[in-house]
Design a protein around this motif. Structure first.
Motif, mmCIF file in Angstrom:
data_model
loop_
_atom_site.group_PDB
_atom_site.id
_atom_site.type_symbol
_atom_site.label_atom_id
_atom_site.label_comp_id
_atom_site.label_asym_id
_atom_site.label_seq_id
_atom_site.Cartn_x
_atom_site.Cartn_y
_atom_site.Cartn_z
ATOM 1 N N ALA A 95 0.829 -1.203 0.000
ATOM 2 C CA ALA A 95 0.000 0.000 0.000
ATOM 3 C C ALA A 95 0.869 1.263 0.000
ATOM 4 N N ASP A 96 2.033 1.186 0.606
ATOM 5 C CA ASP A 96 2.873 2.382 0.709
ATOM 6 C C ASP A 96 4.356 2.018 0.538
ATOM 7 N N PRO A 97 4.814 1.915 -0.722
ATOM 8 C CA PRO A 97 6.213 1.509 -0.980
ATOM 9 C C PRO A 97 7.239 2.494 -0.398
ATOM 10 N N SER A 98 6.797 3.700 -0.018
ATOM 11 C CA SER A 98 7.781 4.628 0.570
ATOM 12 C C SER A 98 8.275 4.119 1.928
ATOM 13 N N LEU A 99 7.580 3.115 2.473
ATOM 14 C CA LEU A 99 8.028 2.539 3.748
ATOM 15 C C LEU A 99 9.164 1.534 3.546
ATOM 16 N N LEU A 100 9.446 1.202 2.262
ATOM 17 C CA LEU A 100 10.415 0.123 2.000
ATOM 18 C C LEU A 100 11.814 0.351 2.585
#
Ligand code: HEM
Length: 380
Positions: free
Chosen positions: A251-256
């Protein structure tokens, strides 16, 4: 250990003293806490890597015999000489330089996903984790990618705890033979690769000798071929068992990037040795000149004095993990490793539906200087 390597590492924090001695393999001190490991790595005058070099001899010669005759650059050199040997790697492996590899990593990841996506299952280890970093590293170094299976086998043998010293020695010779071919070819004609770059660098006013080129190549070979493969496999195993985290990252790849650092912390790969150069007391324990010390980096990542709630994956955790170690030998390939993992997870989570461990086939692991995966069956 073979049931779940990191659970075993974790248990050492609770069950073993911070520094303990094992008489196995000639006798070794094991260090499991972050503070002690940082102190040791920041004091290379007392805790040396030079035993890894050609001149290695003494009571641990059997254990490290395989590396005799080869310099392992820059890892077998202590400061201050280390600085001159490390400098040539800093620029080509800097974040900015490796960023150029991003499209190649993305393309390779997608090619591998294409092969397994429709089948609804794969052995993640052999079908994805092995070919991806290995192919990429071989491209970077300028080595022939059609010999992938052979190279992987050699890298595994070189760091395995279970091969006998004679086999390990033969393995090192074989690796050196292959790398020597590539170096000679680049001496004749430069290409756009790391080996060509290293041939022309300046070490104390001269270019590296053939022996030094071999030393760089062997270290890069082992550093690049055994580590990312396992870091990726352990990370994906975690995700396969944590559907909530998979959903969150989809849902939120910026958390990768934050999640990857935590996966690197929870699943440290390498443990690294040092030799004690003079009698010294370390965190209350008397070491003698010539003693061997093994820094258990995967255990230190669970040190509750350094990481509050160490067993929890906390995406915005601030504390720096030990997976790449600290001190002058801190991993020079960490930018490449992080980039490979980021691009891989972006593509994998975008394209592969929620995946889990194959209920019929358990993952398989192996010990050694590196904690390793040998099979990771997944279904989706
Ligand atoms: C997740 C992946 C990786 C892990 C966990 C890892 C781990 C480590 C660790 C713990 C060290 C320090 C060893 C010591 O202090 O004795 C190290 C050093 C090193 N690593 Fe990595 N590594 C990774 C990826 C890579 C890659 C991709 C490369 C190659 C491009 C690489 C090349 C090296 C080299 C050349 C050194 C020696 C640096 C020096 O002595 O100054 N590593 N690595």
């Amino acid at each position: 250990m073979l049931e779940d390597p990191h659970a075993r590492m974790r248990s050492l924090i609770h069950e073993a003293p911070p520094i303990f001695f094992s008489p196995c393999n000639g006798g070794t001190w094991f260090v499991t806490r972050k503070k002690a490991i940082v102190d040791i790595t920041m004091n290379p005058e007392v805790y040396s890597n030079s035993f890894l070099a050609a001149a290695t001899s003494g009571e641990h010669a059997g254990e490290h015999k395989a590396q005799q005759g080869f310099m392992l650059l820059p890892i077998s050199v202590d400061p201050p000489q280390h600085t001159a040997y490390r400098a040539p790697l800093n620029q080509p492996l800097a974040a900015k330089s490796v960023a150029g590899l991003e499209p190649a990593i993305r393309a390779m990841t997608n090619e591998l996903i294409d092969k397994v996506l429709a089948t609804g299952r794969c052995d993640f280890f052999s079908e994805i984790a092995e070919p991806l970093p290995v192919t990429l590293f071989m491209k970077l170094a300028g080595m022939p990618t059609d010999r992938l299976a052979e190279f992987r086998h050699l890298a595994t043998q070189a760091t395995s705890a279970t091969v006998d010293p004679a086999t390990r020695e033969a393995t090192f010779k074989r690796i050196a033979g292959i790398l020597a071919e590539t170096i000679k070819a680049r001496q004749e004609k430069r290409e756009d690769d790391l080996i060509s770059h290293l041939l022309d660098v300046n070490i104390n006013g001269r270019n590296p000798t053939f022996h030094e080129m071999l030393g760089y190549s062997i270290t890069l070979f082992l550093g690049g071929l055994e580590t990312v493969v396992n870091a990726l496999s352990f990370g994906v195993r975690h995700l396969a068992r944590d559907q909530e985290l998979q959903a969150k990252l989809r849902a939120d790849p910026s958390l990768l990037p934050g999640a990857i650092e935590e996966l690197l912390r929870l699943y440290g790969v390498a443990s690294t040795p040092r030799r004690v150069m003079r009698d010294v007391v370390c965190h209350g324990v008397q070491f003698k000149e010539g003693d061997m010390v093994l820094l258990l980096l995967p255990a230190a990542n669970y040190d509750d004095a350094a990481f509050p709630n160490p067993e929890q994956l906390i995406i915005d955790r601030k504390e720096q993990h030990q997976t790449f170690n600290t001190g002058p030998h801190r991993c020079v390939g960490l930018n490449l490793a992080r980039l490979e993992m980021k691009v891989f997870y972006q593509e994998w989570l975008k394209r592969v539906p929620p995946f889990r461990l194959d209920p019929e086939k358990k993952p398989q692991f192996m010990g050694g200087f590196n904690l390793a995966v040998t099979s990771l069956p997944l279904v989706w």
